[in-house]
Scaffold this motif. Structure first.
Motif, short mmCIF file in Angstrom:
data_model
loop_
_atom_site.label_atom_id
_atom_site.label_comp_id
_atom_site.label_asym_id
_atom_site.label_seq_id
_atom_site.Cartn_x
_atom_site.Cartn_y
_atom_site.Cartn_z
N GLU A 1 0.81 -1.22 0.00
CA GLU A 1 0.00 0.00 0.00
C GLU A 1 0.84 1.27 0.00
O GLU A 1 0.35 2.35 -0.32
CB GLU A 1 -1.01 0.02 1.15
N TYR B 1 -4.56 5.71 -1.18
CA TYR B 1 -5.53 6.17 -0.19
C TYR B 1 -6.37 7.35 -0.70
O TYR B 1 -7.51 7.51 -0.31
CB TYR B 1 -4.82 6.58 1.11
N SER C 1 -4.72 12.14 0.17
CA SER C 1 -5.32 11.73 1.44
C SER C 1 -4.37 12.18 2.54
O SER C 1 -3.15 12.17 2.36
CB SER C 1 -5.55 10.22 1.44
N GLU D 1 -8.92 10.07 8.39
CA GLU D 1 -8.37 10.77 7.23
C GLU D 1 -9.38 11.58 6.45
O GLU D 1 -10.57 11.29 6.47
CB GLU D 1 -7.79 9.77 6.22
#
Length: 156
Positions: free
Chosen positions: A42, A78, A124, A149
């Motif tokens: 990620e 994200y 993000s 977030e």
């Protein structure tokens, strides 16, 4: 502080791993994670095989030393909005933060993306991150959020 902003050269792409690590937000009172954290898939999405179409990077340089970077790519990260919207990543070494360099990097990239014909850019950011103020200042607005977030977009 006297600095210069320029496009990153291909042979400098490997240092993006340093800036990816520096981009990790560490809340007050929490220890830094090991550098190996950037090997997680990620996070690798931000730098793996950088240099493809829609990959762009600018760096801030002081006395020929790169002290910060802002880069974008269209990726499923994200801050992913859609397949036409580049997602931002930005970081500076700690000693060069809060000097206006990050804002200048962001503005440079936003202008560049405008000139390239992109319609918007996204990112993000954790709600507790002090950079939220800077993102708002350069034109980003919250379009979605969860407990931790914000997903922010800047219309170009």
């Amino acid at each position: 502080m006297d600095y210069k902003i320029r496009e990153m050269t291909r042979n400098e792409y490997p240092i993006l791993s340093d800036f990816l690590y520096e981009a990790i937000f560490i809340p007050e009172g929490i220890g830094k994670p090991p550098k190996s954290i950037i090997e997680q898939p990620e996070l690798q999405v931000y730098i793996e095989d950088f240099g493809k179409a829609d990959d762009w990077c600018f760096v801030a340089e002081i006395k020929e030393k790169i002290v910060g970077a802002v880069w974008v790519r269209i990726m499923n990260d994200y801050g992913h909005v859609d397949d036409e919207t580049p997602s931002f990543a930005i970081s500076l070494y700690v000693e060069y933060r809060n000097l206006g360099i990050g804002t200048a990097l962001m503005r440079t990239m936003l202008q560049f993306l405008r000139e390239k014909g992109y319609k918007q850019a996204s990112l993000s950011v954790q709600k507790a991150n002090y950079a939220v103020r800077m993102y708002r200042k350069v034109g980003f607005e919250v379009i979605d959020e969860n407990e931790e977030e914000y997903i922010m977009v800047c219309r170009l």
